[in-house]
Scaffold this motif. Sequence first.
Motif, PDB file in Angstrom:
ATOM      1  N   GLN B  14       3.563  43.138  36.693  1.00  0.00           N
ATOM      2  CA  GLN B  14       4.770  42.515  36.172  1.00  0.00           C
ATOM      3  C   GLN B  14       4.393  41.452  35.142  1.00  0.00           C
ATOM      4  OE1 GLN B  14       7.100  44.963  37.620  1.00  0.00           O
ATOM      5  NE2 GLN B  14       8.205  43.129  36.954  1.00  0.00           N
ATOM      6  N   GLU B  15       5.225  41.332  34.154  1.00  0.00           N
ATOM      7  CA  GLU B  15       5.036  40.296  33.145  1.00  0.00           C
ATOM      8  C   GLU B  15       4.876  38.937  33.819  1.00  0.00           C
ATOM      9  OE1 GLU B  15       8.185  40.180  30.307  1.00  0.00           O
ATOM     10  OE2 GLU B  15       7.315  38.526  29.150  1.00  0.00           O
ATOM     11  N   THR B  80      -0.020  37.904  32.159  1.00  0.00           N
ATOM     12  CA  THR B  80       0.020  39.145  31.387  1.00  0.00           C
ATOM     13  C   THR B  80       1.359  39.311  30.671  1.00  0.00           C
ATOM     14  OG1 THR B  80      -1.329  40.041  33.163  1.00  0.00           O
ATOM     15  CG2 THR B  80      -0.582  41.572  31.500  1.00  0.00           C
ATOM     16  N   GLN B  81       1.276  39.761  29.432  1.00  0.00           N
ATOM     17  CA  GLN B  81       2.456  39.934  28.589  1.00  0.00           C
ATOM     18  C   GLN B  81       2.619  41.403  28.206  1.00  0.00           C
ATOM     19  OE1 GLN B  81       1.502  37.411  25.262  1.00  0.00           O
ATOM     20  NE2 GLN B  81       1.417  35.564  26.510  1.00  0.00           N
ATOM     21  N   PRO B  82       3.821  41.818  27.830  1.00  0.00           N
ATOM     22  CA  PRO B  82       4.011  43.218  27.429  1.00  0.00           C
ATOM     23  C   PRO B  82       3.038  43.664  26.332  1.00  0.00           C
ATOM     24  CG  PRO B  82       6.130  42.177  27.749  1.00  0.00           C
ATOM     25  CD  PRO B  82       5.100  41.083  27.889  1.00  0.00           C
ATOM     26  N   SER B  85      -0.254  45.532  27.158  1.00  0.00           N
ATOM     27  CA  SER B  85      -0.265  46.938  27.574  1.00  0.00           C
ATOM     28  C   SER B  85      -1.176  47.722  26.640  1.00  0.00           C
ATOM     29  CB  SER B  85       1.148  47.527  27.543  1.00  0.00           C
ATOM     30  OG  SER B  85       1.985  46.902  28.502  1.00  0.00           O
ATOM     31  N   VAL B 112       2.329  46.781  31.490  1.00  0.00           N
ATOM     32  CA  VAL B 112       2.995  45.527  31.850  1.00  0.00           C
ATOM     33  C   VAL B 112       4.495  45.754  31.859  1.00  0.00           C
ATOM     34  CG1 VAL B 112       3.287  43.094  31.289  1.00  0.00           C
ATOM     35  CG2 VAL B 112       1.110  44.243  30.784  1.00  0.00           C
ATOM     36  N   ASN B 113       5.085  45.551  32.995  1.00  0.00           N
ATOM     37  CA  ASN B 113       6.531  45.748  33.145  1.00  0.00           C
ATOM     38  C   ASN B 113       7.271  44.448  32.880  1.00  0.00           C
ATOM     39  OD1 ASN B 113       6.163  48.494  34.092  1.00  0.00           O
ATOM     40  ND2 ASN B 113       5.380  47.556  35.972  1.00  0.00           N
ATOM     41  N   PRO B 114       8.286  44.497  32.011  1.00  0.00           N
ATOM     42  CA  PRO B 114       9.017  43.262  31.682  1.00  0.00           C
ATOM     43  C   PRO B 114       9.889  42.777  32.841  1.00  0.00           C
ATOM     44  CG  PRO B 114       9.970  45.136  30.546  1.00  0.00           C
ATOM     45  CD  PRO B 114       8.746  45.653  31.246  1.00  0.00           C
TER      46      PRO B 114
END
Lengths: 115, 114
Positions: B14-15, B80-82, B85, B112-114
């Motif tokens: 997850q973000e 972690t940020q989108p 990915s 990475v899921n927002p």
Amino acid sequence: DAGVIQSPRHEVTEMGQEVTLRCKPISGHNSLFWYRQTMMRGLELLIYFNNNVPIDDSGMPEDRFSAKMPNASFSTLKIQPSEPRDSAVYFCASSSSGGRVETQYFGPGTRLLVL
Amino acid sequence: GESVGLHLPTLSVQEGDNSIINCAYSNSASDYFIWYKQESGKGPQFIIDIRSNMDKRQGQRVTVLLNKTVKHLSLQIAATQPGDSAVYFCAENIAGGSNYKLTFGKGTLLTVNP
């Protein structure tokens, strides 16, 4: 700044045809590399040029593959005749520091599909 | 972890979470390691490196850990940020070998899921 430029970005050809991939390294870089990337084998070094001279071609798969660097701003990788197992993404990278691994900049790649 | 078959190992986070990507290397003579990030349709991009005389190195939001005893390398990405990915893979250079030659792992796909 323009990075490493490769052309074409995508190539679809039929088995037996000649394929030519092109690379323009970053201006001022004196080392150039050709890599091949597949799911099975990952990223593999095919050939390394320094000052336009081939230094290490031990990764070139077979005689069907050839690479040239006629000048500091241009290189080609040729496959003749092409086979389906040559399908892969081919990357060119350049470096300004004698090719040291940490200084290699990769191009966007050419995605080759041989039918 | 590293792929040994046709499918890349994947990590979905997850973000905002921290990500840890692992790599096992086989050659005890390797003395220099690089982590690369490869986004879809692009070439590999250098992220961070580490030499074998170190066990940890930090960059901006990334940390690489090296455990030479078990020949293991990890990449930690904080918050972690989108845009993180991508496929991440490690590469090793062997001491006493050619300084231009890397052996690459097959990579891990980070989503990475927002």
